[in-house]
Every structure is written in structure tokens, then in C-alpha cells.
Design an enzyme around this catalytic site. Structure first.
Site, PDB file in Angstrom:
ATOM      1  N   LYS A 130       8.422  -3.858  -8.269  1.00 61.07           N
ATOM      2  CA  LYS A 130       8.647  -3.627  -9.718  1.00 61.07           C
ATOM      3  C   LYS A 130       8.711  -4.940 -10.489  1.00 61.07           C
ATOM      4  O   LYS A 130       8.421  -4.990 -11.663  1.00 61.07           O
ATOM      5  CB  LYS A 130       9.917  -2.806  -9.936  1.00 61.07           C
ATOM      6  CG  LYS A 130      11.179  -3.505  -9.492  1.00 61.07           C
ATOM      7  CD  LYS A 130      12.432  -2.667  -9.626  1.00 61.07           C
ATOM      8  CE  LYS A 130      12.575  -1.592  -8.588  1.00 61.07           C
ATOM      9  NZ  LYS A 130      12.630  -2.070  -7.180  1.00 61.07           N
ATOM     10  N   HIS A 141      15.031   3.616   3.240  1.00 62.68           N
ATOM     11  CA  HIS A 141      15.076   2.215   2.815  1.00 62.68           C
ATOM     12  C   HIS A 141      15.801   1.327   3.826  1.00 62.68           C
ATOM     13  O   HIS A 141      15.382   0.203   4.079  1.00 62.68           O
ATOM     14  CB  HIS A 141      15.757   2.143   1.443  1.00 62.68           C
ATOM     15  CG  HIS A 141      15.871   0.755   0.910  1.00 62.68           C
ATOM     16  ND1 HIS A 141      14.776  -0.024   0.604  1.00 62.68           N
ATOM     17  CD2 HIS A 141      16.970  -0.026   0.636  1.00 62.68           C
ATOM     18  CE1 HIS A 141      15.182  -1.204   0.163  1.00 62.68           C
ATOM     19  NE2 HIS A 141      16.500  -1.228   0.181  1.00 62.68           N
ATOM     20  N   LYS A 185       6.514  12.321  -1.641  1.00 61.36           N
ATOM     21  CA  LYS A 185       6.531  11.147  -0.741  1.00 61.36           C
ATOM     22  C   LYS A 185       7.972  10.704  -0.516  1.00 61.36           C
ATOM     23  O   LYS A 185       8.755  10.617  -1.475  1.00 61.36           O
ATOM     24  CB  LYS A 185       5.716  10.015  -1.376  1.00 61.36           C
ATOM     25  CG  LYS A 185       5.614   8.773  -0.495  1.00 61.36           C
ATOM     26  CD  LYS A 185       4.764   7.706  -1.187  1.00 61.36           C
ATOM     27  CE  LYS A 185       5.120   6.327  -0.692  1.00 61.36           C
ATOM     28  NZ  LYS A 185       4.544   5.281  -1.555  1.00 61.36           N
ATOM     29  N   THR A 227       2.420   4.268  -4.428  1.00 61.38           N
ATOM     30  CA  THR A 227       3.456   4.296  -5.476  1.00 61.38           C
ATOM     31  C   THR A 227       4.633   3.359  -5.175  1.00 61.38           C
ATOM     32  O   THR A 227       4.987   3.146  -4.016  1.00 61.38           O
ATOM     33  CB  THR A 227       4.018   5.732  -5.603  1.00 61.38           C
ATOM     34  OG1 THR A 227       4.240   6.244  -4.281  1.00 61.38           O
ATOM     35  CG2 THR A 227       3.049   6.651  -6.335  1.00 61.38           C
ATOM     36  N   ARG A 228       5.239   2.838  -6.234  1.00 52.89           N
ATOM     37  CA  ARG A 228       6.478   2.064  -6.150  1.00 52.89           C
ATOM     38  C   ARG A 228       7.370   2.476  -7.314  1.00 52.89           C
ATOM     39  O   ARG A 228       6.889   2.644  -8.430  1.00 52.89           O
ATOM     40  CB  ARG A 228       6.211   0.550  -6.266  1.00 52.89           C
ATOM     41  CG  ARG A 228       5.401  -0.068  -5.123  1.00 52.89           C
ATOM     42  CD  ARG A 228       6.208  -0.108  -3.834  1.00 52.89           C
ATOM     43  NE  ARG A 228       5.535  -0.763  -2.742  1.00 52.89           N
ATOM     44  CZ  ARG A 228       4.748  -0.142  -1.843  1.00 52.89           C
ATOM     45  NH1 ARG A 228       4.530   1.159  -1.923  1.00 52.89           N
ATOM     46  NH2 ARG A 228       4.202  -0.828  -0.861  1.00 52.89           N
ATOM     47  N   HIS A 273       0.841  -1.203   0.000  1.00 50.78           N
ATOM     48  CA  HIS A 273       0.000   0.000   0.000  1.00 50.78           C
ATOM     49  C   HIS A 273       0.883   1.263   0.000  1.00 50.78           C
ATOM     50  O   HIS A 273       2.099   1.180   0.045  1.00 50.78           O
ATOM     51  CB  HIS A 273      -0.963   0.000   1.192  1.00 50.78           C
ATOM     52  CG  HIS A 273      -0.280  -0.065   2.514  1.00 50.78           C
ATOM     53  ND1 HIS A 273       0.242  -1.230   3.020  1.00 50.78           N
ATOM     54  CD2 HIS A 273      -0.006   0.891   3.432  1.00 50.78           C
ATOM     55  CE1 HIS A 273       0.790  -0.981   4.192  1.00 50.78           C
ATOM     56  NE2 HIS A 273       0.670   0.305   4.462  1.00 50.78           N
ATOM     57  N   CYS A 310       4.375   0.292   6.868  1.00 43.56           N
ATOM     58  CA  CYS A 310       4.246  -0.823   5.921  1.00 43.56           C
ATOM     59  C   CYS A 310       5.271  -1.878   6.355  1.00 43.56           C
ATOM     60  O   CYS A 310       5.963  -1.666   7.361  1.00 43.56           O
ATOM     61  CB  CYS A 310       4.560  -0.290   4.521  1.00 43.56           C
ATOM     62  SG  CYS A 310       4.083  -1.339   3.129  1.00 43.56           S
TER      63      CYS A 310
HETATM   64  C1  LIG Z   1       7.028   1.376   2.224  1.00 43.03           C
HETATM   65  C2  LIG Z   1       7.442   0.464   1.108  1.00 43.03           C
HETATM   66  C3  LIG Z   1       8.009   0.994  -0.037  1.00 43.03           C
HETATM   67  C4  LIG Z   1       8.406   0.153  -1.068  1.00 43.03           C
HETATM   68  N1  LIG Z   1       8.922   0.709  -2.210  1.00 43.03           N
HETATM   69  C5  LIG Z   1       9.232  -0.096  -3.250  1.00 43.03           C
HETATM   70  C6  LIG Z   1       9.631   0.456  -4.495  1.00 43.03           C
HETATM   71  O1  LIG Z   1       9.716   1.686  -4.637  1.00 43.03           O
HETATM   72  N2  LIG Z   1       9.887  -0.378  -5.528  1.00 43.03           N
HETATM   73  C7  LIG Z   1       9.790  -1.737  -5.410  1.00 43.03           C
HETATM   74  O2  LIG Z   1      10.057  -2.456  -6.374  1.00 43.03           O
HETATM   75  N3  LIG Z   1       9.397  -2.296  -4.236  1.00 43.03           N
HETATM   76  C8  LIG Z   1       9.114  -1.521  -3.171  1.00 43.03           C
HETATM   77  N4  LIG Z   1       8.685  -2.069  -1.993  1.00 43.03           N
HETATM   78  C9  LIG Z   1       8.662  -3.523  -1.832  1.00 43.03           C
HETATM   79  C10 LIG Z   1       7.446  -4.204  -2.409  1.00 43.03           C
HETATM   80  O3  LIG Z   1       6.283  -3.459  -2.170  1.00 43.03           O
HETATM   81  C11 LIG Z   1       7.349  -5.598  -1.800  1.00 43.03           C
HETATM   82  O4  LIG Z   1       8.585  -6.275  -2.062  1.00 43.03           O
HETATM   83  C12 LIG Z   1       6.222  -6.406  -2.395  1.00 43.03           C
HETATM   84  O5  LIG Z   1       4.997  -5.717  -2.280  1.00 43.03           O
HETATM   85  C13 LIG Z   1       6.122  -7.755  -1.659  1.00 43.03           C
HETATM   86  O6  LIG Z   1       5.106  -8.516  -2.276  1.00 43.03           O
HETATM   87  P1  LIG Z   1       4.552  -9.857  -1.596  1.00 43.03           P
HETATM   88  O7  LIG Z   1       3.623 -10.471  -2.579  1.00 43.03           O
HETATM   89  O8  LIG Z   1       5.695 -10.657  -1.086  1.00 43.03           O
HETATM   90  O9  LIG Z   1       3.751  -9.335  -0.309  1.00 43.03           O
HETATM   91  P2  LIG Z   1       2.269  -8.728  -0.227  1.00 43.03           P
HETATM   92  O10 LIG Z   1       1.989  -7.841  -1.369  1.00 43.03           O
HETATM   93  O11 LIG Z   1       2.112  -8.181   1.154  1.00 43.03           O
HETATM   94  O12 LIG Z   1       1.329  -9.997  -0.406  1.00 43.03           O
HETATM   95  C14 LIG Z   1       1.271 -11.047   0.531  1.00 43.03           C
HETATM   96  C15 LIG Z   1      -0.180 -11.472   0.609  1.00 43.03           C
HETATM   97  O13 LIG Z   1      -0.261 -12.694   1.330  1.00 43.03           O
HETATM   98  C16 LIG Z   1      -1.441 -12.658   2.129  1.00 43.03           C
HETATM   99  N5  LIG Z   1      -1.273 -13.645   3.200  1.00 43.03           N
HETATM  100  C17 LIG Z   1      -0.375 -13.624   4.212  1.00 43.03           C
HETATM  101  N6  LIG Z   1      -0.495 -14.730   4.970  1.00 43.03           N
HETATM  102  C18 LIG Z   1      -1.485 -15.468   4.430  1.00 43.03           C
HETATM  103  C19 LIG Z   1      -2.071 -16.719   4.759  1.00 43.03           C
HETATM  104  N7  LIG Z   1      -1.623 -17.466   5.794  1.00 43.03           N
HETATM  105  N8  LIG Z   1      -3.102 -17.170   4.008  1.00 43.03           N
HETATM  106  C20 LIG Z   1      -3.572 -16.446   2.939  1.00 43.03           C
HETATM  107  N9  LIG Z   1      -3.023 -15.257   2.586  1.00 43.03           N
HETATM  108  C21 LIG Z   1      -1.999 -14.774   3.311  1.00 43.03           C
HETATM  109  C22 LIG Z   1      -1.520 -11.215   2.586  1.00 43.03           C
HETATM  110  O14 LIG Z   1      -2.831 -10.863   2.981  1.00 43.03           O
HETATM  111  C23 LIG Z   1      -1.053 -10.456   1.351  1.00 43.03           C
HETATM  112  O15 LIG Z   1      -2.141 -10.050   0.543  1.00 43.03           O
HETATM  113  C24 LIG Z   1       8.267  -1.254  -0.935  1.00 43.03           C
HETATM  114  C25 LIG Z   1       7.681  -1.782   0.225  1.00 43.03           C
HETATM  115  C26 LIG Z   1       7.264  -0.943   1.238  1.00 43.03           C
HETATM  116  C27 LIG Z   1       6.652  -1.532   2.472  1.00 43.03           C
END
Ligand SMILES: Cc1cc2nc3c(=O)[nH]c(=O)nc-3n(C[C@H](O)[C@H](O)[C@H](O)COP(=O)(O)OP(=O)(O)OC[C@H]3O[C@@H](n4cnc5c(N)ncnc54)[C@H](O)[C@@H]3O)c2cc1C
Length: 378
Positions: free
Chosen positions: A347, A269, A265, A47-48, A44, A314
């Protein structure tokens, strides 16, 4: 309740994976603990950054290029705006690893990149005041992904292609069997499903859930903060100011121009507090240093940015080497894992979705994912 494929965790990576599987005509169920996109995980805040000349390592470049192609495909399919080409300014010392990797990536893959002195940067963007010992590497083709819009677009496209999505369905048990037999999955509300193959993409909850599969992943959920600031539009809006990533040696910051008047924003990091993803996060401003570390950065490099508008928290999921985990389970070869995205994964989400869908359908993928293997931790 049997499916060919079940995706556990339909966030950044999992929603994309569900889209690729459904588009191949597979019967796919996506299970999520919440209702993605949502504010409980790592996706959330609006932006990324997406950058291709990659400060974290040249090996990421083909992966970023493939991700960009897939984001463009999604952009062509959705009425939502998911990408803004603002360009990204990478800043660091000329002898620092980050700037060196950015320049080497651009050279190796012939990416457009303008290397600017501090004085040139300050002249081009009057909202910046870089000291003479920093360099700016401007990549004009890079920019901003609108993170929730991307996930919503993949969600809509996956459902349209026939995927099912079960919301508020936290998986509490995964029971694999030897020899590629179906995997049994149980949710907190008592539902039981089976699947021929499974993708586990649960973000900050990976360490906890993967223990059931005899995997001790060295991943640490970290509380991160970011905030929006009042910013004079002609200096800092999306038409005139780029996204930015600063590596200052002892700290690293990233940020975004004011998108649709939201304000500039900024986030830090490096650093952050280890947390339990199931416990409520301490709100922005309640932990010592939340505001100070951001205002100190603004004072040094963007003194014309105004007052704090809003801050949020986050989660990052850090691995010890800050590289990702994308692999098949070493014993249960019908389970793929996408985890440990260490604060720079979004990304790549489009490409990760394609890769893990390849892994569970074909057992292999075309991009080199050896830097992200599980066995590097053994
Ligand atoms: C503040 C911030 C800034 C960032 N900036 C950048 C950026 O500029 N550029 C970039 O490339 N990346 C950036 N990132 C990193 C990027 O956002 C994350 O690496 C990426 O979103 C991770 O994706 P994910 O699918 O692993 O996690 P998530 O998107 O959190 O998805 C995990 C999902 O699993 C679900 N879940 C968890 N446990 C269970 C369960 N037991 N059963 C069913 N569902 C479950 C959750 O509800 C969630 O929906 C940033 C991150 C943050 C926090």
C-alpha cells in the site's frame, strides 16, 4: 554505461522509484532479475489491501495518506484500473492493540471509521458470523490495490518519462566507493554499469545482496500462502463485501471480496516458513497446515464460503519489529535502501518510491522516516 541513478530491483518499491526519478528528468536505469510484474517475489496474487486507520501503528498514517494521494495521481495517468474502493473491515478484540491503533489512528487523523458490534457486523454483511467478543471497525474510504496493474502502470509511466528498464538482469555485485564517488554494478550476464547514486529495493533478496555493502540486515524471507474460494456472488462480491483484516490475538488473517468473479481470497498474515528466495517454493497444499489454517478460519467466520478454487505461495521479508527499512546507507550516502516490508508494504509503494527518490536526489525527504532507520538494529 553511466547513469545518474540506478534502481536495483524494479518490483513494488523500485518501479515506483524509477517513475519518480524519470519524472524529475533524471537519467535512470532500472535493473530487475525477472520481468516485473512477475510471480517470483512479493507482488503477485492480484490484490493488496490499502488501509489508512492503521492497526500496525499510528505513525504509519501520514505515510498511508501520502501513498493514497500518489496512487490517485497514478490512477489519473493510467488507463488501467488500479484501485477499488470496497472499504476494509478491521476485526479484533476491543482491548487488542490492533483495534486500539485503528481507532486511535482514525481519531488523530479524522478518518471516517464506523465501530460496530459483532451483531451489527453480521447484520450488515450476512456472509460473516462474528462472535460477540469481537468488534468491527469499518473504514469506507479504504479498499483494494490491483497489485500487478499498479506495477505495470508505474512501469509504463516510467518508460514514457525516459527511464530505461533492463529485464532478466540479476545484480551480482555492487562496488561502492568512499566519498560519494560513482557506484559500480555488475549483473549476472556480465554487464557493468556505474551510477552517481543507487537505490537497492530487492525485496526478499535484500539480506543476501546488502551483505556486499557491509550491512547485516536482520531480514528473513518467509513462505506465505493464500487461496481463492468459491463464493456466492451476492454475499461476497466486490459490490457487497469489503476487504478485511482480522487480528485474533494468536493469529491474524486478511482477505478480499470476490473481484471479477475470482472467488473470495484469504491469507494468514502471521507465521510461515523461513525460506531461501533462490530455492523453488513448495507449492500451496504441499506443506502441512496450508489448507487447514484457512478452512478453519472460514468455518468460524465465513461458513457460507464454498470450496477451494486455487492456492498460491508468495514471500514476505520480515524484520524483527515488522517495521520497514527505508534509509541511506550509513557509510555510502549515495545508496538508499528500501527493504523489510514485513508483509504490509505494498500500500505504501507509491510513497516509498517518492521517498527513496528524494533520498538519492536531495539526501532528505519530507515524511518522517525515523521509525524505519537502519540504526535501530545496532
Ligand atoms: C501473499 C501476500 C499478501 C500481501 N498482502 C498485502 C496487503 O494486503 N497490503 C499490503 O500493503 N502489502 C501486502 N503484502 C506485502 C507487499 O506485497 C510487499 O511488502 C511488497 O510487495 C514488497 O515490495 P518489494 O519491492 O520489497 O519486493 P518485490 O515487489 O518482490 O520487488 C523486489 C524486486 O527485486 C528484484 N530483484 C531481487 N534481487 C535482485 C537482484 N539481485 N538484481 C536485480 N533485481 C533483483 C525482484 O525480481 C523483484 O522484482 C503482501 C505480500 C504477500 C506475499
Amino acid at each position: 554505461m553511466h547513469y545518474q541513478h540506478i534502481v536495483i530491483g524494479a518490483g513494488s518499491m523500485g518501479m515506483a522509484a524509477g517513475y519518480f526519478l524519470a519524472n524529475q528528468g533524471k537519467e535512470v536505469l532500472m535493473l530487475d532479475a525477472f520481468n516485473p510484474p512477475h510471480e517470483q517475489g512479493s507482488h503477485h496474487g492480484g490484490t493488496r489491501l490499502i488501509r489508512y486507520a492503521y492497526g500496525e501503528g499510528v505513525e504509519y498514517v501520514p505515510f498511508a495518506i501520502r501513498a493514497s494521494e500518489l496512487w490517485q495521481t497514478l490512477q489519473a495517468e493510467t488507463p488501467r484500473e488500479i484501485f477499488k474502493q470496497t472499504g476494509v473491515l478491521n476485526v479484533g478484540r476491543s482491548d487488542g492493540v490492533f483495534v486500539r491503533n485503528v481507532c486511535e489512528s482514525a481519531k488523530t487523523f479524522e478518518l471516517p471509521l464506523a465501530v460496530l458490534t459483532a451483531a451489527e457486523v453480521n447484520e450488515k454483511w450476512p456472509g460473516l458470523t462474528l462472535p460477540a467478543d469481537l468488534l468491527g471497525c469499518f473504514e469506507p474510504t479504504s479498499g483494494i490495490l490491483l497489485v500487478e496493474e499498479c506495477i505495470a502502470a508505474y512501469r509504463e509511466a516510467a518508460l514514457k518519462a525516459g527511464a530505461e528498464l533492463r529485464l532478466n538482469s540479476r545484480v551480482i555485485r555492487i562496488n561502492p566507493q568512499q566519498g560519494n564517488e560513482p557506484v559500480t554494478i555488475e549483473t549476472a550476464d556480465g554487464a557493468v554499469f556505474t551510477a552517481d547514486a543507487v537505490i537497492v529495493s530487492v525485496g526478499a533478496w535484500a539480506g543476501e545482496l546488502l551483505q556486499q555493502l557491509d550491512l547485516k540486515l536482520p531480514v528473513t524471507p518467509i513462505r506465505k500462502t493464500f487461496a481463492w474460494y468459491e463464493a456466492t456472488n451476492d454475499l461476497y462480491d466486490e459490490q457487497s463485501f469489503p476487504g478485511f483484516a482480522f487480528d485474533l490475538g494468536d493469529s491474524a488473517y486478511y482477505g478480499f471480496p470476490s473481484v471479477a468473479g475470482a472467488g473470495l481470497k484469504l491469507g494468514r498474515h502471521d507465521g510461515g516458513l523461513p525460506i531461501n528466495p533462490d530455492e523453488p517454493k513448495q507449492a500451496f497444499g504441499t506443506v502441512k497446515g496450508d489448507e487447514e489454517e484457512l478452512t478453519e478460519f472460514l468455518r468460524r467466520f465465513m461458513p457460507q464460503v464454498g470450496a477451494l478454487k486455487e492456492g498460491k505461495t508468495c514471500m514476505y521479508t520480515m524484520t524483527p519489529d515488522e517495521d520497514f527499512v527505508i534509509d541511506l546507507h550509513p557509510t555510502y550516502r549515495n545508496i538508499a535502501i528500501a527493504a523489510g516490508f514485513s508483509g504490509h508494504g505494498f500500500k505504501f509503494a507509491s510513497a516509498v518510491g517518492e521517498i527513496v527518490s528524494d533520498l538519492v536526489t536531495r539526501g532528505e525527504t519530507t515524511l518522517d522516516i525515523s521509525p524505519f532507520s537502519l540504526d535501530r538494529f545496532q
